[in-house]
Design a protein around this motif. Structure first.
Motif, mmCIF file in Angstrom:
data_model
loop_
_atom_site.group_PDB
_atom_site.id
_atom_site.type_symbol
_atom_site.label_atom_id
_atom_site.label_comp_id
_atom_site.label_asym_id
_atom_site.label_seq_id
_atom_site.Cartn_x
_atom_site.Cartn_y
_atom_site.Cartn_z
ATOM 1 N N ASP A 58 49.453 41.616 43.484
ATOM 2 C CA ASP A 58 48.987 40.254 43.770
ATOM 3 C C ASP A 58 48.398 39.610 42.515
ATOM 4 N N VAL A 59 48.609 38.295 42.381
ATOM 5 C CA VAL A 59 47.863 37.572 41.343
ATOM 6 C C VAL A 59 46.517 37.159 41.951
ATOM 7 N N SER A 60 45.571 36.802 41.074
ATOM 8 C CA SER A 60 44.254 36.428 41.588
ATOM 9 C C SER A 60 44.296 35.035 42.215
ATOM 10 N N ILE A 61 43.265 34.716 42.991
ATOM 11 C CA ILE A 61 43.195 33.394 43.619
ATOM 12 C C ILE A 61 43.052 32.316 42.535
ATOM 13 N N LEU A 62 42.340 32.646 41.451
ATOM 14 C CA LEU A 62 42.178 31.681 40.358
ATOM 15 C C LEU A 62 43.536 31.334 39.734
ATOM 16 N N THR A 63 44.347 32.365 39.480
ATOM 17 C CA THR A 63 45.691 32.125 38.922
ATOM 18 C C THR A 63 46.495 31.252 39.872
ATOM 19 N N LEU A 64 46.426 31.596 41.150
ATOM 20 C CA LEU A 64 47.183 30.841 42.148
ATOM 21 C C LEU A 64 46.730 29.374 42.169
#
Lengths: 430, 234
Positions: free
Chosen positions: B60-66
């Motif tokens: 998973d990518v982080s929520i910040l990246t998303l």
């Protein structure tokens, strides 16, 4: 209605307060680090030692055995096997040992590369070390290593559970234990319990740094904590002993280039919250796994007490009060051929004798397996007519009847099982 | 399932952000979605789809990246204004300042393992201060993203991980941030060399905006290269 800029600001701050208030209330509570030491053994059992072979020669190579006592009076052992370590055909195999009859069941495949890939819905290149335990929910749990890209240093952990004593397993759950693409957490040591019912899994990291860790899982199998035992690039595969309440004694494989090659030890006196600096104990270690257990109120180690080779497997006991460690027995010893490798006929004779002894308890299996395993062993450890001996990756469990069961890889081709009693250990101390 | 939806969303945003601006129309949107579906379901190697491999490597990518990807995508679709330069820089500088020591420490260079803080409530306090401060100075993107990160983590239904750090930062974001500043340095240097007036902020800003699209591509290329290097026998 016109909303002023300040109103937006205060609305935002109010939202932040509500969200963080909710998060603080829902955040995991601080974990207690309390561990109870096992009760002392009530009786001294009659001295006995027996050896068997748990694997059946289904695969050319076997390695990294683990075992757990089931509630129905059997032991479930597991190991990985395939054409070679890291091959895509490697599976985790299992077998049952009946404590009453002393017989091993047929081997069966439990986990494969494809079952891990399908279950976790991601690409998996290879699988490796498993560790079995009875989970906090009473089911059989297995934590095992898988790799998607690269070597073992890029491993991840998976957790699978079984409702039927290991016959069938559910979908693997990926344990996220590292922030760097979840790379590099492996297992080898026997799990243990904290007083609050959470499970401690001795683990290790080997990408860039090499150090021991304890991964803590709750009843649902979620990672709730991870404690680092040391730093640097020198230690792997911790094994945990609990000599007294809240006192943890961890021994680790020494994996640095610089001598002396000795077993590393770290201690905690507060249930694993803080750890001492690692020290080397006077036990040689050729960058190979060790096992440890408590018996007769002493700590015991099993490992290759050589700085270079894995050709003998020693049992050592802690003299206590800083008296050091003493070798009291060799389960296997091929060290006569450390410098001058054995010829194939010498290997066949020596290994054959040991194998024959180990298969005595199951005559039918001896008939079927003797030449098969011996042939596979010589293929694994012989090259250009010269052979070496290899006895490594020990794993120890103590069953409720007070017997101690040692499992290890025998010449890369079989999983050997040696069962002995505390009475036998007491005899070694005389 | 949530993990796969997040991957779908992430890939879609990456493609949208990489695509040149002139291609941003409804046709392009449909095309990217079709490409993504192909990526998700068509086996490309050893019977596995590309998404299978991506999930195997990066998870998973982080929520910040998303959120950064969503901000980029929506601005390209003309739905929102582009992310304010100040906030963008602040986020990326923070990612570098926090990310480098964080990953160094988690790889075993220190006795302290900051990753451990993410299992409990220890990280909440600094994030709370950041969210309050960002709300006060009206950095709405930062305030809302930090709040979103915390709420997704607290609800516990988002990513595979239960560690707050994994909601906050990921290695791809750090690679992107480093790549962004590296490219920015190159652009500025080239600007000086070609005697572009530094006061002409708009020219440079436009150059940055154009290069911004290729930053993702570069970052991804570095990540893929890194992945292949790691694939060498150890």
């Amino acid at each position: 209605m016109i909303i002023s800029a300040n109103s937006y600001r205060f609305l935002a701050i109010l939202t932040v307060l509500i969200v963080f208030g909710f998060a603080f209330l829902n955040a995991p509570q601080n974990l207690q680090h309390n561990i109870r030491a096992a009760d002392s053994e009530p009786v001294l059992l009659p001295a006995s030692i027996e050896q068997r072979i748990a694997s059946q020669g289904i695969t050319e190579m076997v390695h990294a055995s683990t075992a757990v006592e089931l509630t129905d009076g059997r032991i479930l052992a597991a190991w990985f096997g395939g054409s070679r370590e890291g091959a895509s055909d490697v599976k985790i195999y299992g077998a049952y040992y009946d404590l009453q009859t002393g017989l091993w069941s047929d081997n069966f495949a439990m986990i494969s590369v494809s079952s891990t890939a399908q279950g976790s819905r991601r690409f998996i290149k290879k699988i490796g070390n498993p560790v079995l335990t009875i989970g906090p929910d009473g089911r059989v749990w297995m934590v095992y290593v898988s790799v998607s890209l690269g070597g073992w240093a890029t491993s991840h952990l998976n957790l699978v559970t079984s409702d039927d004593f290991g016959k069938t397993w559910g979908y693997p759950k990926r344990l996220i234990t590292s922030p760097f693409w979840n790379l590099s957490t492996l297992v080898k040591g026997k799990p243990f319990y904290y007083d609050d019912g959470t499970l401690g899994i001795p683990a290790y990291h080997e990408l860039a740094g090499k150090f021991g860790e304890i991964v803590r899982l709750n009843r649902q199998g979620d990672v709730v904590d991870k404690v680092r035992l040391n730093k640097g690039r020198q230690s792997l595969q911790p094994v945990v002993l609990v000599p007294a309440n809240n006192e943890l004694d961890v021994y680790m494989r020494y994996s640095a280039e610089t001598p002396p090659h000795r077993v590393l030890n770290v201690k905690s006196l507060d249930g694993g919250e803080t750890w001492s600096e690692p020290v080397q104990i006077p036990v040689n270690n050729p960058d190979s796994a060790i096992a440890a257990f408590r018996a007769l109120d002493r700590s015991w180690l099993i490992g290759n007490d050589s700085s270079e080779e894995r050709d003998r497997l020693a049992l050592l006991v802690d003299g206590g009060s800083g008296k050091g460690w003493n070798v009291v027995h060799y389960f296997e010893d091929g060290s006569a051929y450390t410098n001058e490798r054995a010829t194939e006929s010498e290997f066949t004779e020596l290994a054959g004798k040991g194998l024959s002894k180990s298969l005595l308890h199951q005559p039918a299996r001896k008939e079927a397996l003797f030449y098969n395993i011996l042939d596979q062993a010589s293929q694994e450890v012989c090259q250009w007519g010269r052979c070496f001996f290899q006895y490594d990756y020990p794993y120890v469990i103590t069953t409720d009847d007070g017997q101690i069961h040692l499992f290890f890889t025998w010449n890369r081709s079989a999983i050997k099982h040696i069962q002995f009693t505390n009475g036998w250990l007491a005899g070694l101390l005389k | 399932m949530i993990s796969w939806l997040l991957l779908l969303l992430t890939l879609w945003c990456v493609i949208m952000c990489i695509m040149p601006r002139r291609q941003n129309n409804n046709g392009a949107l449909v095309c990217t979605l079709i490409i993504l579906l192909m990526l998700m379901f068509i086996p490309v190697l050893k019977g596995h789809s590309a998404a299978f491999f991506i999930r195997g490597v990066v998870g998973d990518v982080s929520i910040l990246t998303l959120c950064l990807l969503l901000a980029g995508t929506f601005s390209r679709l003309g739905l929102v204004k582009p992310l304010e330069e100040k906030q963008n820089l602040l986020v990326l500088v923070s990612v570098i300042v926090i990310g480098i020591p964080f990953y160094t420490a988690t790889l075993g260079m220190t006795y302290v393992d900051p990753y451990r803080w993410g299992f409990g409530s220890m990280l909440l306090l600094p994030l709370f201060v950041v969210a309050l401060w960002a709300s006060w100075v009206r950095y709405w993107f930062i305030a809302s993203v930090v709040t979103l990160i915390v709420i997704v983590w607290a609800v516990g239904g988002g990513l595979e991980s239960g560690n707050l750090w994994d909601y906050l930062i990921d290695p791809l974001l750090l690679v992107y941030a480093l790549w962004f500043f590296l490219l920015r340095g190159v652009v500025s240097f080239w600007g000086v060399v070609s005697l572009v007036r530094l006061t002409d902020f708009l020219t440079i800003a436009r150059a940055r905006a154009n290069t911004h699209a290729y930053v993702f591509a570069g970052g991804m290329a570095v990540a893929v290269f890194f992945a292949f290097v790691m694939n060498l026998p150890v």
